[in-house]
Design an enzyme around this catalytic site. Structure first.
Site, PDB file in Angstrom:
ATOM      1  NE  ARG A   1     -12.265  35.564 -26.583  1.00 58.74           N
ATOM      2  CZ  ARG A   1     -11.532  35.268 -25.755  1.00 58.74           C
ATOM      3  NH1 ARG A   1      -9.155  35.884 -25.436  1.00 58.74           N
ATOM      4  NH2 ARG A   1     -11.166  34.421 -24.669  1.00 58.74           N
TER       5      ARG A   1
ATOM      6  CB  ALA B   1     -11.275  30.000 -25.181  1.00 59.61           C
TER       7      ALA B   1
ATOM      8  CD  GLU C   1      -9.262  31.634 -30.409  1.00 57.54           C
ATOM      9  OE1 GLU C   1      -9.093  31.352 -29.117  1.00 57.54           O
ATOM     10  OE2 GLU C   1      -9.997  32.037 -30.584  1.00 57.54           O
TER      11      GLU C   1
ATOM     12  CD  GLU D   1     -16.861  27.971 -28.585  1.00 52.15           C
ATOM     13  OE1 GLU D   1     -16.339  28.417 -29.167  1.00 52.15           O
ATOM     14  OE2 GLU D   1     -17.230  28.270 -28.057  1.00 52.15           O
TER      15      GLU D   1
HETATM   16  N1  MTE Z   1      -5.446  24.319 -35.992  1.00 51.80           N
HETATM   17  C1  MTE Z   1      -6.117  23.027 -36.874  1.00 51.80           C
HETATM   18  N2  MTE Z   1      -5.396  23.327 -37.350  1.00 51.80           N
HETATM   19  N3  MTE Z   1      -7.130  23.434 -37.037  1.00 51.80           N
HETATM   20  C2  MTE Z   1      -8.533  23.996 -35.825  1.00 51.80           C
HETATM   21  O1  MTE Z   1      -9.850  23.951 -36.549  1.00 51.80           O
HETATM   22  N4  MTE Z   1      -9.101  25.649 -34.279  1.00 51.80           N
HETATM   23  C3  MTE Z   1      -8.192  27.031 -34.292  1.00 51.80           C
HETATM   24  C4  MTE Z   1      -7.086  26.333 -33.630  1.00 51.80           C
HETATM   25  N5  MTE Z   1      -5.991  26.220 -34.497  1.00 51.80           N
HETATM   26  C5  MTE Z   1      -7.805  25.062 -35.245  1.00 51.80           C
HETATM   27  C6  MTE Z   1      -6.464  25.210 -35.162  1.00 51.80           C
HETATM   28  C7  MTE Z   1      -9.520  27.488 -32.514  1.00 51.80           C
HETATM   29  S1  MTE Z   1     -10.951  28.094 -33.295  1.00 51.80           S
HETATM   30  C8  MTE Z   1      -8.813  27.450 -31.673  1.00 51.80           C
HETATM   31  S2  MTE Z   1     -10.242  28.026 -30.509  1.00 51.80           S
HETATM   32  C9  MTE Z   1      -7.563  26.469 -30.653  1.00 51.80           C
HETATM   33  O2  MTE Z   1      -6.958  26.159 -32.453  1.00 51.80           O
HETATM   34  C10 MTE Z   1      -7.923  25.157 -30.438  1.00 51.80           C
HETATM   35  O3  MTE Z   1      -7.774  24.865 -29.791  1.00 51.80           O
HETATM   36  P1  MTE Z   1      -6.948  24.974 -28.646  1.00 51.80           P
HETATM   37  O4  MTE Z   1      -7.514  25.217 -27.641  1.00 51.80           O
HETATM   38  O5  MTE Z   1      -5.857  23.629 -28.012  1.00 51.80           O
HETATM   39  O6  MTE Z   1      -5.875  25.640 -28.964  1.00 51.80           O
HETATM   40  N1  HPA Z   2     -13.368  31.797 -26.426  1.00 51.61           N
HETATM   41  C1  HPA Z   2     -14.250  31.224 -27.208  1.00 51.61           C
HETATM   42  N2  HPA Z   2     -14.777  29.964 -27.082  1.00 51.61           N
HETATM   43  C2  HPA Z   2     -16.191  30.502 -25.871  1.00 51.61           C
HETATM   44  C3  HPA Z   2     -15.622  32.138 -25.384  1.00 51.61           C
HETATM   45  C4  HPA Z   2     -14.432  32.650 -25.453  1.00 51.61           C
HETATM   46  O1  HPA Z   2     -14.315  33.179 -24.586  1.00 51.61           O
HETATM   47  N3  HPA Z   2     -16.354  31.564 -24.872  1.00 51.61           N
HETATM   48  C5  HPA Z   2     -17.026  30.801 -25.068  1.00 51.61           C
HETATM   49  N4  HPA Z   2     -17.590  30.119 -25.838  1.00 51.61           N
HETATM   50 MO1  MOS Z   3     -12.043  29.120 -31.098  1.00 46.54          MO
HETATM   51  S1  MOS Z   3     -13.067  30.272 -32.237  1.00 46.54           S
HETATM   52  O1  MOS Z   3     -12.522  29.773 -29.869  1.00 46.54           O
HETATM   53  O2  MOS Z   3     -13.049  27.807 -31.521  1.00 46.54           O
END
Ligand code: MTE
Ligand code: HPA
Ligand code: MOS
Length: 753
Positions: free
Chosen positions: A289, A487, A690, A211
C-alpha cells in the site's frame, strides 16, 4: 469489550513470559519456581502445542511460542495460567531463562544491507524515470523518516476462551478478524475450524492493531482452556501490550523528484526501507500500500518506486490506520517541500499544479476518477485562503518570538483490500414473525460506527424503523470466512451483503403482497412500515405482511454474499485496477510555534472531504475528527523509542505522549463535499475510516513552515514526529539567528495578543 462478558466461576487467568533479550539462542528455561507457586495451575511452552507452532498470516515465519531462538524483546516464550491475574503475573517474574545473545538489528537500512528481507523487494514503475530526469529543469533528492505509532486502543489485547460441547471452544476475542483467529487457533490446536466459535462483541478500538495481532492472545487462552478444560481469560496489562505488540511500521526512505519549468512533476523515484520487525505479520501488504500511495494525490508520468520489507529485532510491526499509505505520502510531500524550499516558492504552488485529473493513470495502472481539484479548489474558496495567508504574513512580520505556518495536505486513498480475494463479505438476515429483524455480518464494531451503518442499511431497504433491527455480535458460527474489519471497507463490503440479503427477502415479501392484492410485485412498495399498491397506501402494515408471508411457508431469512466487482491486480507486472474507488480531500492547517520553547499549537485545520453522499454525517464527522487527531499525534508527538538492545523505552503512557484534548486543533472546520461520480460505496457513502489520518501530515509541514518563518536557513531534516525538541533544534540550527533573537527579545511581550 471483554469487560462486558460476565466471568464464569472457576475462570483461570493467563500471562505471558516474554523474552528479556531481543535476539539470541535459548540455552535453558527454568519454570520450576513459577510452577510451584500457590495458585499457579500450569505453565505451557511450545512443547504443549498439539498442532503447529505457527501463526504467520502472509509468511509462515512466526511461532506462537519461541522454540530455541528469540527474535524480539517480549517475544512469547512461556504461558502461565493461574487462579488470578495477579498470581499469573507474579509467576511470570519467577521464570528464569538463559539466552546466548546475538546481534540486535533495529535499523531497516542495516537489515537491508545485510540481505535480511522478509519478502523480495517490489517495484512499481510507470514511464521511464531515468530518461525523464534528463528533461527536468529542477531535480531534488533527499531522505525522509517516519517513526512508528502505538495503537493505544483503550481496550488492550485480550481474549476469553470457554470449553464447550463436543470438543469445541467458544472464544471471545478482541479482534478485528474473527476468522484469522479461528484459522490460526485451529492450526495450533490441530483441530478443524468448525470446533471454534469466535465471538466478537465490540472492541474498545483496534486501529489496525487487532487485524492480525489479536490472534496470539486468543490462542493462548484457547490452548490453556483446551488442556485444562477450564475457562481462561487474558487481558493484557497496558505495559505488556506496549512491549509485546507491533506498531505502525517505521520507514526510512530516499526520494528524487524532477520538475519542469512549469513546476510539473515529471519524474519521481523513491526507495522505501520498511521496518517490519521480527516477522512478516501484515508488513508485506502494508509495504504494497505504500507503493500504491507513493504519489499521493498527484499525477506523475514517470515513476519508479521500490520498497524493501526489512526484518529487524523489534516486535512484528503491523497494520495501523492508513496501512502504509501515510508512510508513502509523507515522502512525496517531503520531496515537494524540498523542491519548494530550493525554488523559493510555497509547496502549495507545486501541489496544486500536479493534482490528479480524471483519466490520469496511477503508477499501478488504474485510471483516476478524481475529485482532487474539486476538494482543493473548494477549500481555497470556502476558507478564503488568501485572507488566512495575509493574516499569517502580517503576524509573522510583527512577531519574532512566535511564528505561524500554513500547509496544504491533499489526500487520495484507494478503497479495497489490496489483496483482491479479501474483498468479499457475507450477511445473515432473519425477519422474525413479529416483524423484528436480526442482522449478522462479518463486520466488527470498534468505534467506527459500522453497526449503526449496518442497521441503517437493513432499515432503509425494508423501510422500517431502526428500532425493529438488531445487529448481532460478530460470530464465526453465524458468518464464515470473514475478511477482517479493515481497509476502511467494512461498511461497504458488509453493507452490500446486508443489502443483497434484505433485497432478496424484500422481493419475496413483495411477491407475497402481490398475491394478496392480486397484482404484480413491481407495483408493490413498502414505505415506513406500510404496504403500498400503485403508490396508494393500503391498510396492510409491515407486521401484517411478514406474518402473512410466514403463514404461506415462505422463508423470511437470507444469506447475502458480496464480492467487489471489477477489481483485479497482476503482481507479476504490478498493474491492474485494485481499488473500487478513491477518496479525496484537502486540509489546510495553520499552526503557531513558540520560538523560545519550541512548543506549538495547531490553530486550525480546515478541510474539504469527499464523502460521495454520506449515509451518516455524525459518524463520519467523528471519523474525520478522530483520524485527523491520530494523524497529528503520529506526526508531532508520538515518539516510539527502542534502544540499541531492541528494548522499548517508551513503554508506558508516562514516556509515550498521545494527543489529548489540548492537541486538538483550536478550530476544526469540516466541509462535506458531496461528489457526483459513481462509486461502489454502500449507498454511495464513501469509506471514511482511514483517509482522514493523512490530513495530520499537513501539521508536520505547517510546523516546518513556521520554523522557516523564524529561521529561513534552518537545516531541519524530514523526520517525523516533529516533537518540540526537534522544533527547537530546527529553530536554532543557525547561530546568527539565535543571537538575533536574543537581542530583539529583550522587552518583547512573551505572549502575543
Ligand atoms: N475508529 C474508531 N473509533 N476505532 C477504531 O479502531 N479503526 C480505523 C478506522 N476508524 C478505528 C476507527 C481503521 S484502522 C480502519 S481500517 C477502519 O476504521 C475500519 O472500519 P471501517 O472499515 O468500517 O471504516
Ligand atoms: N488494508 C488493510 N488491511 C489489509 C489490507 C489493506 O489493504 N490488505 C490486507 N489487510
Ligand atoms: Mo485498518 S489499518 O485497515 O485496520
Amino acid at each position: 469489550m471483554l469487560e462486558s462478558i460476565p466471568l464464569i466461576s472457576g475462570t483461570l487467568f493467563a500471562a505471558v513470559f516474554g523474552s528479556p533479550v531481543a535476539h539470541g539462542k535459548i540455552i535453558s528455561l527454568d519454570v520450576s519456581a513459577a510452577e510451584s507457586m500457590p495458585g499457579v495451575k500450569r505453565i505451557f511452552t511450545y512443547k504443549d502445542i498439539p498442532g503447529k507452532n505457527q501463526i504467520g498470516g502472509i509468511v509462515p515465519d512466526e511461532p506462537l511460542l519461541a522454540e530455541d531462538e528469540v527474535h524480539f524483546d517480549g517475544m512469547p516464550v512461556a504461558l502461565v495460567v493461574a487462579e488470578t491475574q495477579e498470581i499469573a503475573h507474579a509467576a511470570v517474574k519467577k521464570i528464569k531463562i538463559d539466552i546466548e545473545k546475538h546481534t540486535v538489528i533495529t535499523d531497516p537500512r542495516i537489515a537491508q544491507a545485510n540481505g535480511s528481507l522478509i519478502v523480495p523487494p517490489r517495484t512499481f514503475k510507470m514511464g521511464d524515470s531515468t530518461k525523464a530526469f534528463k528533461d527536468c529543469v529542477h531535480i531534488f533528492e533527499g531522505t525522509a523518516e517516519t517513526n512508528g505509532q502505538e495503537h493505544l486502543y483503550i481496550e488492550t489485547q485480550g481474549a476469553y476462551a470457554i470449553p464447550a460441547e463436543n470438543s469445541s471452544l467458544k472464544v471471545y476475542s478482541s479482534t478485528q478478524g474473527p476468522t484469522a483467529v479461528q484459522r490460526h487457533m485451529a492450526a495450533v490446536l490441530g483441530i478443524s475450524m468448525h470446533r471454534l466459535e469466535i465471538d466478537t462483541v465490540r472492541l474498545g478500538g483496534g486501529f489496525g492493531g487487532k487485524e492480525d495481532q489479536a490472534t496470539s492472545w486468543a490462542i493462548f487462552c484457547a490452548l490453556a482452556a483446551w488442556h485444562l478444560k477450564k475457562p481462561v481469560k487474558y487481558s493484557l496489562h497496558r505495559m505488556e501490550d506496549m512491549r509485546m505488540t507491533g506498531k505502525r511500521n517505521p520507514y526510512s526512505s530516499d526520494f528524487k523528484i524532477g520538475l519542469n519549468a512549469d513546476l510539473k512533476i515529471i519524474a519521481y523515484e523513491a526507495t522505501f526501507y520498511q521496518n517490519a520487525g521480527a516477522a512478516a505479520d501484515l508488513s508485506p501488504a502494508v509495504l504494497e500500500r505504500t507503493l500504491f500511495h507513493c504519489t499521493n494525490s498527484y499525477f506523475v508520468p514517470n515513476v519508479s518506486a521500490t520498497a524493501y520489507c526489512c526484518r529487524t529485532n523489534l516486535p512484528p510491526n503491523t497494520a495501523f490506520r492508513g496501512f502504509g499509505g501515510p508512510q508513502g505520502m509523507f515522502v512525496i510531500e517531503a520531496a515537494i517541500a524540498k523542491a519548494a524550499d530550493a525554488l523559493g516558492i510555497t509547496a502549495a504552488e507545486i501541489q496544486q499544479k500536479n493534482l490528479l485529473n480524471t483519466g490520469d493513470e496511477f503508477p499501478y495502472g488504474q485510471k483516476a476518477v478524481s475529485e482532487a481539484s474539486a476538494c482543493w479548489n473548494k477549500a481555497v474558496d470556502l476558507y478564503q485562503v488568501q485572507k488566512i495567508k495575509n493574516e499569517i504574513n502580517s503576524f509573522n512580520a510583527t512577531n519574532s518570538l512566535y511564528k505561524k505556518g500554513i500547509s496544504f495536505m491533499p489526500i487520495c486513498f484507494g478503497i479495497s483490500f489490496t489483496k483482491i480475494l479479501m474483498n468479499q463479505a457475507r450477511a445473515l438476515v432473519h425477519v422474525y414473525m413479529d416483524g423484528s429483524v436480526n442482522v449478522s455480518t462479518g463486520a466488527v464494531e470498534m468505534g467506527q460506527g459500522v453497526n449503526t451503518k449496518m442497521l441503517q442499511v437493513a432499515a432503509t431497504i425494508f423501510s422500517i424503523d431502526t428500532n425493529k433491527v438488531r445487529i448481532n455480535s460478530t460470530n464465526t458460527y453465524r458468518i464464515a470466512n470473514t475478511s477482517p474489519s479493515a481497509a476502511s471497507a467494512t461498511a461497504d463490503l458488509n453493507g452490500k451483503a446486508v443489502q443483497i440479503a434484505c433485497e432478496k427477502i424484500l422481493l419475496r415479501l413483495k411477491q407475497s403482497a402481490a398475491e394478496i392484492f392480486k397484482t404484480e410485485p413491481a407495483v408493490i412498495d413498502i414505505k415506513d412500515e406500510r404496504i403500498l399498491v400503485h403508490n396508494q397506501l393500503t391498510d396492510m402494515t409491515w407486521n401484517d405482511l411478514v406474518i402473512a408471508t410466514y403463514l404461506k411457508r415462505i422463508s423470511l431469512s437470507e444469506h447475502g454474499h458480496y464480492a467487489t466487482p471489477g477489481i483485479h491486480f497482476d503482481n507479476t507486472i504490478e498493474k491492474g485496477h485494485p481499488f473500487a474507488y478513491h477518496v479525496y480531500g484537502t486540509a489546510i492547517t495553520t499552526v503557531t510555534v513558540d520560538c523560545i520553547r519550541g512548543i506549538y499549537e495547531v490553530d486550525a485545520v480546515r478541510l474539504v472531504h469527499d464523502f460521495g453522499t454520506t449515509m451518516n454525517p455524525i459518524i463520519d464527522r467523528g471519523q474525520i475528527e478522530g483520524g485527523l487527531v491520530q494523524g497529528i499525534g503520529w506526526m508531532t508527538m508520538e515518539e516510539i523509542v527502542y534502544d540499541k538492545e531492541g528494548k522499548l523505552r517508551s513503554n508506558a503512557l508516562s514516556t509515550y505522549k498521545v494527543p489529548d484534548i489540548y492537541s486538538v486543533p483550536k478550530n476544526l472546520d469540516i466541509h462535506f463535499l458531496e461528489t457526483a461520480n459513481d462509486n461502489l460505496a454502500i449507498f454511495r457513502s464513501k469509506a471514511v475510516g482511514e483517509p482522514p489520518l493523512m490530513y495530520g501530515i499537513g501539521t508536520y509541514f505547517a510546523l516546518r513552515n513556521a520554523i522557516k518563518a523564524f529561521n529561513p536557513k534552518t537545516a531541519i531534516a524530514f523526520s517525523a514526529p516533529m516533537t518540540p525538541e526537534k522544533v527547537l533544534m530546527g529553530l536554532y540550527s543557525h547561530m546568527e539567528r539565535a543571537e538575533h533573537i536574543h537581542k530583539t527579545s529583550v522587552g518583547e511581550q512573551l505572549i502575543p495578543d
